[in-house]
Design a protein around this motif. Structure first.
Motif, PDB file in Angstrom:
ATOM      1  N   GLY A 367      -5.235  -6.074   9.001  1.00  0.00           N
ATOM      2  CA  GLY A 367      -6.579  -4.866   9.027  1.00  0.00           C
ATOM      3  C   GLY A 367      -6.189  -4.417   7.379  1.00  0.00           C
ATOM      4  O   GLY A 367      -5.087  -4.719   7.178  1.00  0.00           O
ATOM      5  N   THR A 368      -6.993  -4.436   7.455  1.00  0.00           N
ATOM      6  CA  THR A 368      -6.587  -3.603   6.208  1.00  0.00           C
ATOM      7  C   THR A 368      -6.645  -2.283   5.563  1.00  0.00           C
ATOM      8  O   THR A 368      -7.300  -1.411   6.374  1.00  0.00           O
ATOM      9  CB  THR A 368      -8.277  -4.035   5.171  1.00  0.00           C
ATOM     10  OG1 THR A 368      -7.782  -5.496   4.538  1.00  0.00           O
ATOM     11  CG2 THR A 368      -8.022  -2.925   3.403  1.00  0.00           C
ATOM     12  N   LEU A 369      -6.046  -1.613   5.134  1.00  0.00           N
ATOM     13  CA  LEU A 369      -6.265   0.094   4.628  1.00  0.00           C
ATOM     14  C   LEU A 369      -6.188   0.966   3.748  1.00  0.00           C
ATOM     15  O   LEU A 369      -5.423   0.135   2.964  1.00  0.00           O
ATOM     16  CB  LEU A 369      -4.091   0.641   6.259  1.00  0.00           C
ATOM     17  CG  LEU A 369      -4.266   2.323   6.361  1.00  0.00           C
ATOM     18  CD1 LEU A 369      -5.052   2.321   7.379  1.00  0.00           C
ATOM     19  CD2 LEU A 369      -3.418   2.031   6.286  1.00  0.00           C
ATOM     20  N   THR A 370      -6.992   1.347   3.201  1.00  0.00           N
ATOM     21  CA  THR A 370      -7.563   2.336   1.999  1.00  0.00           C
ATOM     22  C   THR A 370      -7.510   3.741   2.590  1.00  0.00           C
ATOM     23  O   THR A 370      -7.439   4.758   2.885  1.00  0.00           O
ATOM     24  CB  THR A 370      -8.848   1.899   1.898  1.00  0.00           C
ATOM     25  OG1 THR A 370      -9.235   0.758   1.477  1.00  0.00           O
ATOM     26  CG2 THR A 370      -8.557   2.790   0.568  1.00  0.00           C
ATOM     27  N   THR A 395      -2.514  -3.822  -1.491  1.00  0.00           N
ATOM     28  CA  THR A 395      -3.199  -5.395  -2.643  1.00  0.00           C
ATOM     29  C   THR A 395      -3.501  -4.783  -3.649  1.00  0.00           C
ATOM     30  O   THR A 395      -4.039  -5.589  -4.375  1.00  0.00           O
ATOM     31  CB  THR A 395      -4.693  -5.611  -0.940  1.00  0.00           C
ATOM     32  OG1 THR A 395      -4.214  -6.066  -0.114  1.00  0.00           O
ATOM     33  CG2 THR A 395      -5.739  -6.540  -1.628  1.00  0.00           C
ATOM     34  N   SER A 396      -4.215  -3.244  -3.674  1.00  0.00           N
ATOM     35  CA  SER A 396      -4.796  -3.356  -4.715  1.00  0.00           C
ATOM     36  C   SER A 396      -4.049  -1.706  -4.625  1.00  0.00           C
ATOM     37  O   SER A 396      -3.916  -0.834  -4.047  1.00  0.00           O
ATOM     38  CB  SER A 396      -6.237  -3.377  -5.059  1.00  0.00           C
ATOM     39  OG  SER A 396      -6.632  -2.284  -4.339  1.00  0.00           O
ATOM     40  N   TRP A 397      -4.001  -0.810  -5.748  1.00  0.00           N
ATOM     41  CA  TRP A 397      -2.927   0.311  -6.716  1.00  0.00           C
ATOM     42  C   TRP A 397      -3.571   0.691  -8.151  1.00  0.00           C
ATOM     43  O   TRP A 397      -4.141   0.549  -8.888  1.00  0.00           O
ATOM     44  CB  TRP A 397      -1.886  -0.505  -7.567  1.00  0.00           C
ATOM     45  CG  TRP A 397      -0.991   1.307  -6.807  1.00  0.00           C
ATOM     46  CD1 TRP A 397      -1.512   2.595  -7.351  1.00  0.00           C
ATOM     47  CD2 TRP A 397      -0.120   1.444  -6.155  1.00  0.00           C
ATOM     48  NE1 TRP A 397      -0.242   2.732  -7.640  1.00  0.00           N
ATOM     49  CE2 TRP A 397       0.171   2.876  -6.358  1.00  0.00           C
ATOM     50  CE3 TRP A 397       1.043   0.633  -5.423  1.00  0.00           C
ATOM     51  CZ2 TRP A 397       1.852   3.813  -5.595  1.00  0.00           C
ATOM     52  CZ3 TRP A 397       1.715   2.109  -3.883  1.00  0.00           C
ATOM     53  CH2 TRP A 397       2.016   3.403  -4.872  1.00  0.00           C
ATOM     54  N   THR A 401      -6.792   5.295  -5.404  1.00  0.00           N
ATOM     55  CA  THR A 401      -6.844   4.312  -4.466  1.00  0.00           C
ATOM     56  C   THR A 401      -5.976   3.400  -4.242  1.00  0.00           C
ATOM     57  O   THR A 401      -5.847   2.972  -5.306  1.00  0.00           O
ATOM     58  CB  THR A 401      -8.615   3.323  -4.434  1.00  0.00           C
ATOM     59  OG1 THR A 401      -9.869   4.215  -4.722  1.00  0.00           O
ATOM     60  CG2 THR A 401      -8.557   2.840  -2.915  1.00  0.00           C
ATOM     61  N   VAL A 403      -4.923   0.107  -1.584  1.00  0.00           N
ATOM     62  CA  VAL A 403      -5.198  -0.873  -0.301  1.00  0.00           C
ATOM     63  C   VAL A 403      -3.543  -1.736   0.135  1.00  0.00           C
ATOM     64  O   VAL A 403      -3.495  -2.467  -0.538  1.00  0.00           O
ATOM     65  CB  VAL A 403      -6.184  -1.798  -0.952  1.00  0.00           C
ATOM     66  CG1 VAL A 403      -6.976  -2.105   0.251  1.00  0.00           C
ATOM     67  CG2 VAL A 403      -7.919  -0.864  -1.555  1.00  0.00           C
ATOM     68  N   VAL A 404      -4.136  -1.593   0.842  1.00  0.00           N
ATOM     69  CA  VAL A 404      -2.194  -2.415   1.772  1.00  0.00           C
ATOM     70  C   VAL A 404      -2.956  -2.841   2.945  1.00  0.00           C
ATOM     71  O   VAL A 404      -4.063  -2.518   3.235  1.00  0.00           O
ATOM     72  CB  VAL A 404      -1.167  -0.662   1.726  1.00  0.00           C
ATOM     73  CG1 VAL A 404      -1.084  -0.339   1.118  1.00  0.00           C
ATOM     74  CG2 VAL A 404      -1.856  -0.852   2.972  1.00  0.00           C
ATOM     75  N   THR A 405      -2.628  -3.727   3.953  1.00  0.00           N
ATOM     76  CA  THR A 405      -2.087  -4.876   4.918  1.00  0.00           C
ATOM     77  C   THR A 405      -1.458  -4.365   5.947  1.00  0.00           C
ATOM     78  O   THR A 405      -0.463  -4.103   5.362  1.00  0.00           O
ATOM     79  CB  THR A 405      -2.024  -6.363   4.706  1.00  0.00           C
ATOM     80  OG1 THR A 405      -3.459  -7.222   3.467  1.00  0.00           O
ATOM     81  CG2 THR A 405      -2.555  -7.125   5.435  1.00  0.00           C
TER      82      THR A 405
END
Length: 706
Positions: A367-370, A395-397, A401, A403-405
Motif C-alpha cells: 500500500g501507499t504511505l504518505t 515513490t516521491s520525495w 511530502t 510517498v513510500v510503498t
C-alpha cells in the motif's frame, strides 16, 4: 505548481549559444566575462519583458550597465533573457543587479496591473579568463481581477485576496463573544483567501498576528482552532479562527480568517497590527520560499489605535485605500520562513522540521504511505524511510511530502525518515492489518520443550527447543506448516531471534565445552557461521536444573545488528551480524539474562534483579529504572511500543507491568517455569512456561493487562 515565474532553469554559459535578435551569435567580450541568465516567463498573456542590468565591482564602481534589454532581442523570444558582459577580475567579487522594468503582450503592448519586484542583486566571483555564470529567480505579482474579498492579486497561477476590517460603516465590528460583558465585543477581522489554477493544489502560509503597543506585544496564533480560541490577555478577550476549503469545482480555494476580540481601553495608544502571508501550489520546505527566490508576500501593517487611544482602523482592502494591507516581496537572503502553513486537506504545517502527519496510519503490504511535514530536503539523496525497521521503497520525495510503498517484510512498527543530511524524524506508528501470528496454542503433539519464542513481521513464529538429543529451532508458518532447523545431541538450543522480514534467523546454544551464537542456514539446517563465545560466570538462578550461562536472548536492534546478553563475557551486552562476530558494546553490573528492543532504537536489559534502559551511540550507558529486590532475578522482559509498557517475568513466577520510566505494577503470581515473554504482531503478550525435556505450555495475554 506550474512554473509561472521568472526562474532561471538553464543558463547558456557557452558564449556561442547566446543568440542575439538577428540570430547571429554576439562576439564574446575580451577578458573575463559574466553570463546572466533568466528563463522564459511562462506568464499567461505575457510575450516579452524588459530589464535593466548593471555590473559593479567590489569597490562599487560601475563596470557596465545596460537599460531596456528586451527578452525578444536577447533571449528566446518568450521572455527569457541571456546576456554576456565583462566583469572586473581585479576587484572581485562583482555584483550583478537586474531590474524588471516592463511586461508586454504578444503584440508588444505594455501591460499594467503588475507589481514591480524592484532590483534583485547577486554577488558573483569574477575569475580571469573565465565565464562567470549568475542566475536569477523572480516571481511577479499581478492583479487577478477577481474580487474574492475586496481586491485580489495573483502569484503565478495562485490568486489571493486579503483585508483587515474593524468597522462596519462607522461602528466597530462586534463578532467575538466577550464573556466579561455577556455580549459580543469589538472585533478585528484579518482575512486571507487564495486559490490555485484549475486542478492545482493550494497551500497558505501565515505568521502569528501581532498587535504591538509600545513595548507590549499582543499575539494571536492562527494555527489554533478552528473555532473559538481562548486568549490569556487582558486586552484581547478571545478569538475565532475560520479556515477551510471552498467547494469550487476544479479549484482549490482556501481561506484563513481570524476574528480578534479586543478591549480598546486596555490596548492603549499607538497600537499597530502586523502579519504576513503568502500562498503556493507546491508546499514550501520548512515554510520558506525557495532558496534564491523573490516571492510575493501579503503584509498587514495597520494602525489600530491613535496616539490618543482612539480606534484608528476602518476597512483596509489589499493594495487599496486607506492602506496598511499590501503586496510586497520576500527577497533572497531574507528570513522569510512563515510560522504556519495550511494544506488543502486541513493539515496545519509548522516550520519545525519533522513529520506532521502519517496517512494512512494502518494498511497492508504494497500500500501507499504518505508522510507530510517539513525539513525532509528537496531531494532524497542518501535519505530513506523505514517502516518497522525495514526499508520502504520511495515513490516521491520533496521537502514537505514523501510517498513510500509499505514493504512486505515490515510488519507493524515505527516509521522513520532519514534525510540526506543525516537527520532522523519519527513519523509515528504504522499498523499492518494483514498479519496474524502463527498458531501458538497447544503444541503438545510435537512434544515441544520451548525455551524461547520469537515472531517476525510476516507471520512466522519461532521456537528454541530444549530437549536432550534433539535440540532444534523450529519455525511455524502462518498456515501452520512446520520447519525444523535441526541440531545435534552435542548442543542445547537456548534462544532464537529473527529480523522482521525473516531474512536472517539467529540462535544461541551451548555445546559440550563452548557456548555459541550462530546464524540459521535453512539450506542444510546448520548454524553457519557460528561464533564461539566465553563467559566468566553464570546467572545465580537455574531453570529446570540448568544454570544460565553464555549468550542469552538475542534481539534484532532495527539498526542492522543483533544484540545479545553476555555474548563475550559475563555481565555485558554485545552485538553481531551474520558475518561479524560478537563484540562488546556495554559492560553491565550483573549477568544479562534478557533484552528487548523497539523499532525506534530504544533498548532495555534485565540484569540480576534490575531492569536497565540502554543508551547506545558514542557513549553507551545503562540507567537503572527498576529493582525487584534480593533474590527476585529478572528472567525475561519484552516491550510494547503500542501500549508503552514493559512486561517482566521476575523471581518465583511474578508477572509485572512497568512504564518506560520504571513504575511497576504486579499483575500475576505463582507462574511456573522460565517465563519467557514475547509480544506478537497482534500486540498480545505470549508467555512460554519453558520446561526442560517436557512440553512447555504457551499462554496468550491480551494487552494491556487488566
Amino acid at each position: 505548481m506550474s512554473p509561472k515565474n521568472l526562474t532561471a532553469r538553464a543558463l547558456l554559459a557557452a558564449l556561442g549559444l547566446l543568440v542575439a535578435c538577428d540570430g547571429a551569435a554576439p562576439d564574446p567580450p575580451p577578458g573575463p566575462s559574466v553570463a546572466v541568465g533568466i528563463a522564459p516567463l511562462e506568464l499567461a498573456g505575457v510575450g516579452d519583458a524588459s530589464y535593466d542590468v548593471t555590473v559593479t565591482n567590489a569597490a562599487e564602481a560601475v563596470v557596465w550597465t545596460r537599460a531596456g534589454l528586451r527578452a525578444s532581442a536577447y533571449g528566446d523570444g518568450d521572455g527569457g533573457l541571456a546576456y554576456v558582459g565583462p566583469c572586473d577580475a581585479a576587484s572581485s567579487p562583482n555584483t550583478v543587479t537586474v531590474t524588471l522594468t516592463g511586461l508586454y503582450d504578444d503584440g508588444g503592448a505594455a501591460l499594467d496591473g503588475w507589481l514591480a519586484p524592484g532590483p534583485v542583486s547577486r554577488a558573483t566571483p569574477c575569475a580571469p579568463n573565465a565565464d562567470n555564470a549568475v542566475t536569477f529567480d523572480i516571481t511577479v505579482a499581478r492583479a487577478a481581477n477577481q474580487g474574492f474579498f475586496d481586491v485580489a492579486v495573483t502569484f503565478d497561477d495562485v490568486f489571493c485576496s486579503a483585508k483587515l476590517d474593524c468597522k462596519d460603516g462607522a461602528d466597530p465590528i462586534r463578532l467575538v463573544h466577550d464573556a466579561s460583558a455577556g455580549a459580543r465585543g469589538d472585533t478585528l477581522v484579518v482575512a486571507l483567501a487564495c486559490t490555485a489554477g484549475p486542478d492545482q493544489d493550494t497551500t497558505l502560509y501565515l505568521d502569528d498576528i501581532t498587535i504591538t503597543c509600545g513595548s507590549t506585544v499582543h499575539r494571536v496564533d492562527p494555527s489554533l482552532g478552528p473555532g473559538n480560541v481562548a486568549l490569556t490577555d487582558a486586552a484581547l478577550f478571545g478569538a475565532i479562527v475560520f479556515r477551510g476549503r471552498e467547494s469550487l469545482p476544479g479549484l482549490t480555494k482556501l481561506y484563513w480568517n481570524t476574528a480578534i476580540g479586543y478591549h480598546l481601553a486596555d490596548l492603549g495608544p499607538d497600537c499597530v497590527l502586523a502579519a504576513r502571508a503568502t500562498a503556493s501550489q507546491a508546499p514550501f520546505d520548512l515554510l520558506a520560499p525557495p532558496a534564491g527566490a523573490t516571492w510575493p508576500v501579503i503584509a498587514w501593517h495597520v494602525p489600530v489605535t491613535t496616539a490618543g487611544g482612539a480606534l484608528a482602523c476602518s476597512q483596509h482592502p489589499l493594495d487599496g485605500a486607506p492602506g496598511g494591507v499590501a503586496t510586497g516581496y520576500a527577497r533572497p537572503g531574507d528570513d522569510a520562513a512563515f510560522a504556519h502553513g495550511l494544506r488543502a486537506d486541513g493539515t496545519i504545517l509548522a516550520a519545525v522540521p519533522g513529520v506532521e502527519a502519517l496517512s494512512p496510519a494502518s494498511g497492508t503490504a504494497g500500500g501507499t504511505l504518505t508522510l507530510t511535514g517539513a525539513g525532509f530536503g528537496a531531494t532524497q539523496g542518501t535519505g530513506g524511510v523505514t517502516v518497522g525497521g525495514v526499508a520502504a521503497p520511495v515513490t516521491s520525495w520533496s521537502g514537505n511530502t514523501i510517498v513510500v510503498t509499505v514493504p512486505a517484510g515490515s510488519g507493524s512498527g515505527e516509521v522513520v525518515i532519514t534525510t540526506d543530511a543525516g537527520d532522523d524524524y519519527s513519523g509515528g506508528w504504522f499498523t499492518r492489518t494483514d498479519i496474524t501470528p502463527a498458531t501458538v496454542g497447544d503444541l503438545s503433539a510435537y512434544a515441544y520443550s520451548v525455551w524461547d519464542l520469537d515472531f517476525d513481521a510476516v507471520g512466522n513464529t519461532y521456537f528454541a527447543e530444549f530437549i536432550s538429543g534433539q535440540d532444534a529451532i523450529r519455525r511455524v508458518a502462518p498456515d501452520g506448516a512446520q520447519y525444523r532447523y535441526a541440531g545435534t545431541s552435542d548442543w542445547n538450543a537456548g534462544f532464537v531471534a529473527s529480523t522482521p522480514d525473516a531474512s536472517v534467523i539467529v540462535g544461541t546454544y551451548s555445546g559440550s565445552s563452548n557456548d555459541y551464537v550462530g546464524v540459521v542456514n535453512p539450506a542444510d539446517n546448520t548454524f553457519s557461521p557460528t561464533f564461539a563465545v566465553s563467559h566468566g560466570g553464570c546467572s545465580p538462578y537455574t531453570v529446570g536444573g540448568y544454570v544460565f550461562c553464555g549468550a542469552a536472548d538475542p534481539e534484532w536492534g532495527y539498526d542492522g545488528w543483533f544484540y545479545v546478553g553476555n555474548g563475550v563475557q559475563s555481565g555485558d551486552i554485545s552485538r553481531f551480524k551474520a558475518d561479524v562476530a560478537p563484540a562488546l558494546v556495554l559492560a553491565m553490573p550483573a549477568y544479562v539474562t534478557t533484552l528487548t528492543t523497539l523499532p525506534d532504537g530504544r533498548m532495555w536489559a534485565g540484569a540480576g534483579t534490575k531492569i536497565y534502559a540502554i543508551t547506545l551511540g558514542d557513549a553507551p550507558a545503562a540507567t537503572e529504572i527498576a529493582d525487584f529486590g534480593a533474590g527476585d532475578f529478572v528472567k525475561s522482559i519484552d516491550a510494547s511500543y503500542v501500549h508503552e509498557r514493559i512486561y517482566a517475568e521476575v523471581g518465583g513466577g511474578e508477572l509485572w507491568e512497568l512504564t518506560f520510566a520504571g513504575a511497576k505494577t504486579l499483575k500475576a503470581t505463582g507462574l511456573s517455569g522460565s517465563g519467557f515473554l514475547s509480544e506478537g504482531p497482534d500486540f498480545a503478550l505470549y508467555r512460554v512456561e519453558g520446561k526442560v525435556n517436557a512440553w512447555s505450555p504457551i499462554t496468550k495475554y491480551d494487552l494491556p493487562l487488566p
